[in-house]
Design a protein around this motif. Structure first.
Motif, short mmCIF file in Angstrom:
data_model
loop_
_atom_site.label_atom_id
_atom_site.label_comp_id
_atom_site.label_asym_id
_atom_site.label_seq_id
_atom_site.Cartn_x
_atom_site.Cartn_y
_atom_site.Cartn_z
N ARG A 128 -61.50 -35.62 -37.64
CA ARG A 128 -60.62 -34.97 -36.68
C ARG A 128 -61.21 -33.67 -36.18
N GLU A 129 -61.81 -32.90 -37.09
CA GLU A 129 -62.41 -31.63 -36.69
C GLU A 129 -63.57 -31.85 -35.74
N SER B 65 -58.78 -33.13 -26.93
CA SER B 65 -57.63 -32.48 -27.54
C SER B 65 -56.61 -32.15 -26.45
N LYS C 117 -55.12 -29.40 -25.79
CA LYS C 117 -55.39 -28.13 -25.11
C LYS C 117 -56.46 -28.27 -24.03
N ARG D 92 -62.25 -32.81 -32.33
CA ARG D 92 -61.72 -31.68 -31.58
C ARG D 92 -62.84 -30.82 -30.99
#
Length: 258
Positions: free
Chosen positions: A13-14, A23, A25, A17
């Motif tokens: 997941r990191e 993501s 954002k 992103r």
């Protein structure tokens, strides 16, 4: 889920992103395909953000998954062509497979097997997770495998192959790819067909001896896909890419040099 699996999931997941466009954002909106099937193929990542450390990085265009209706449309066009063999004799090879949407869509057809080739490790890793979810759901009709490597060094499987490209890279990589195919397929006329969606570098195929065009024209998105892609691309920061209601597509066949 054990501690090791949890750590691996969090790491994935990191890393995901860290790619702009994957993501919320960064403007991410999930495509209806992902919402329906519980996979992760949505997002837009510009080519400049897809550095993997490979010398072909500068030729990567972008990551964006093909509209399901366009994929199905070009398969319909291909099946109208007189193929070298029945569909269940073909290996489907997605070149620049990203997170694997085209592979998942291809699994609805009775291909012998399905392979994806993706240069960027994060996209390939997410793609493998999608394939695992797809298998667990009972969807595939064929075996699915994602390879994280350079497409130009990927050997085509034995037997008839159907190569799929959604404009994944610019002309230098495509030129190297098709010239390699010309050498390895010298004695295999008819055993390679190419589905090329958003065919910006079609001139490479048109100029390479031994490749015959079977189809060229627009394939329209369904209304649902057109609305989804328009909404997704409108949300992107900077609005670099525009949505259309169709994709310019081509189908080619290796017929040999003589």
């Amino acid at each position: 889920m054990n501690a090791g699996a949890q750590e691996k999931t969090q790491l994935n997941r990191e890393k995901a992103r860290s790619l702009p466009g994957l993501s919320v954002k960064n403007g991410l909106i999930r495509h209806p395909f992902d919402l329906e099937f519980g996979v992760r193929t949505s997002g837009l990542v510009a080519g400049r953000h897809l550095a993997s450390g490979h010398h072909h990085d500068r030729h990567v265009t972008a990551y964006y998954a093909v509209a399901p209706s366009v994929f199905r449309g070009i398969i319909v066009r291909w099946r109208r062509c007189r193929s070298f063999a029945p569909i269940d004799a073909y290996t489907f090879v997605d070149l620049g497979a990203g997170m694997g949407r085209a592979m998942l869509l291809a699994s609805a057809y009775p291909f012998r097997s399905i392979a994806g080739v993706e240069l960027h490790p994060t996209l390939a890793r997410i793609g493998r997770t999608n394939l695992a979810l797809w298998r667990a759901s009972g969807h595939p009709l064929a075996s699915l495998r994602m390879h994280c490597r350079d497409v130009a060094d990927f050997p085509l499987p034995a037997g008839p192959c159907l190569a799929f490209l959604f404009n994944p890279f610019t002309a230098p990589v495509l030129r190297r790819l098709v010239r390699g195919w010309s050498r390895t397929l010298a004695n295999r006329p008819g055993e390679l067909d190419i589905l090329y969606v958003n065919n910006e570098q079609e001139s490479v195929l048109a100029r390479e001896p031994g490749f015959t065009r079977l189809f060229r024209g627009p394939i329209r998105r369904s209304h649902a896909d057109a609305v989804a892609d328009r909404t997704i691309l409108k949300r992107q920061p900077g609005a670099e890419y525009a949505a259309t209601t169709w994709e310019d597509c081509s189908i080619y066949r290796w017929t040999g040099k003589g």
